[in-house]
Design a protein around this motif. Structure first.
Motif, short mmCIF file in Angstrom:
data_model
loop_
_atom_site.label_atom_id
_atom_site.label_comp_id
_atom_site.label_asym_id
_atom_site.label_seq_id
_atom_site.Cartn_x
_atom_site.Cartn_y
_atom_site.Cartn_z
N THR A 21 -13.41 46.36 9.23
CA THR A 21 -12.06 46.61 9.72
C THR A 21 -10.99 45.99 8.85
O THR A 21 -9.84 46.43 8.86
CB THR A 21 -11.89 46.06 11.15
OG1 THR A 21 -12.10 44.65 11.13
CG2 THR A 21 -12.85 46.71 12.12
N GLY A 22 -11.33 44.93 8.11
CA GLY A 22 -10.35 44.24 7.28
C GLY A 22 -9.57 43.17 8.02
O GLY A 22 -8.75 42.48 7.44
N GLN A 23 -9.82 43.03 9.32
CA GLN A 23 -9.13 42.03 10.14
C GLN A 23 -10.15 41.14 10.83
O GLN A 23 -11.21 41.59 11.26
CB GLN A 23 -8.28 42.72 11.23
CG GLN A 23 -7.19 43.60 10.69
CD GLN A 23 -6.05 42.79 10.10
OE1 GLN A 23 -5.68 41.76 10.64
NE2 GLN A 23 -5.51 43.24 9.00
N THR A 24 -9.85 39.86 10.96
CA THR A 24 -10.68 38.93 11.70
C THR A 24 -9.79 38.21 12.71
O THR A 24 -8.57 38.19 12.58
CB THR A 24 -11.34 37.87 10.79
OG1 THR A 24 -10.32 37.17 10.11
CG2 THR A 24 -12.27 38.52 9.79
N THR A 25 -10.39 37.63 13.73
CA THR A 25 -9.63 36.86 14.70
C THR A 25 -9.81 35.39 14.42
O THR A 25 -10.92 34.92 14.15
CB THR A 25 -10.08 37.16 16.15
OG1 THR A 25 -11.47 36.98 16.24
CG2 THR A 25 -9.73 38.58 16.54
N GLU A 26 -8.73 34.66 14.47
CA GLU A 26 -8.73 33.23 14.25
C GLU A 26 -8.23 32.55 15.52
O GLU A 26 -7.29 33.02 16.17
CB GLU A 26 -7.79 32.86 13.09
CG GLU A 26 -8.20 33.43 11.76
CD GLU A 26 -9.43 32.75 11.19
OE1 GLU A 26 -9.62 31.55 11.47
OE2 GLU A 26 -10.19 33.43 10.50
N THR A 27 -8.85 31.45 15.89
CA THR A 27 -8.43 30.69 17.06
C THR A 27 -7.34 29.70 16.66
O THR A 27 -7.46 29.02 15.66
CB THR A 27 -9.62 29.93 17.66
OG1 THR A 27 -10.66 30.86 17.94
CG2 THR A 27 -9.25 29.24 18.95
N VAL A 28 -6.28 29.64 17.48
CA VAL A 28 -5.17 28.73 17.24
C VAL A 28 -5.33 27.55 18.18
O VAL A 28 -5.52 27.73 19.39
CB VAL A 28 -3.81 29.43 17.50
CG1 VAL A 28 -2.66 28.47 17.28
CG2 VAL A 28 -3.68 30.65 16.61
N TYR A 29 -5.29 26.34 17.63
CA TYR A 29 -5.47 25.13 18.41
C TYR A 29 -4.15 24.38 18.55
O TYR A 29 -3.28 24.47 17.70
CB TYR A 29 -6.49 24.20 17.73
CG TYR A 29 -7.89 24.76 17.72
CD1 TYR A 29 -8.71 24.62 18.82
CD2 TYR A 29 -8.38 25.43 16.61
CE1 TYR A 29 -9.99 25.12 18.83
CE2 TYR A 29 -9.66 25.95 16.60
CZ TYR A 29 -10.46 25.78 17.71
OH TYR A 29 -11.73 26.29 17.71
#
Length: 57
Positions: A21-29
């Motif tokens: 997809t070219g996109q990843t999800t990152e968690t924000v802390y």
């Protein structure tokens, strides 16, 4: 004279981390130390394929 045989170009293999997809999800802390907790998730460009979705050669 015989015609040349043409081979089809191989299909690009999808990138592993982003599943093509070219996109990843990152968690924000938020917070410091022991009180650090996940707040949200945001979309980010995949750094392995740079957003193309195909594995680099």
């Amino acid at each position: 004279m015989a015609a040349r045989k043409r081979t089809a170009k191989p299909k690009p293999v999808p990138c592993g981390p982003c599943n093509g997809t070219g996109q990843t999800t990152e968690t924000v802390y938020a917070g410091r130390g022991a009180r650090r907790r996940p707040v949200a998730e945001q979309e980010a460009t995949c750094l392995d394929c740079l957003g193309t979705g195909a594995t680099p050669a």
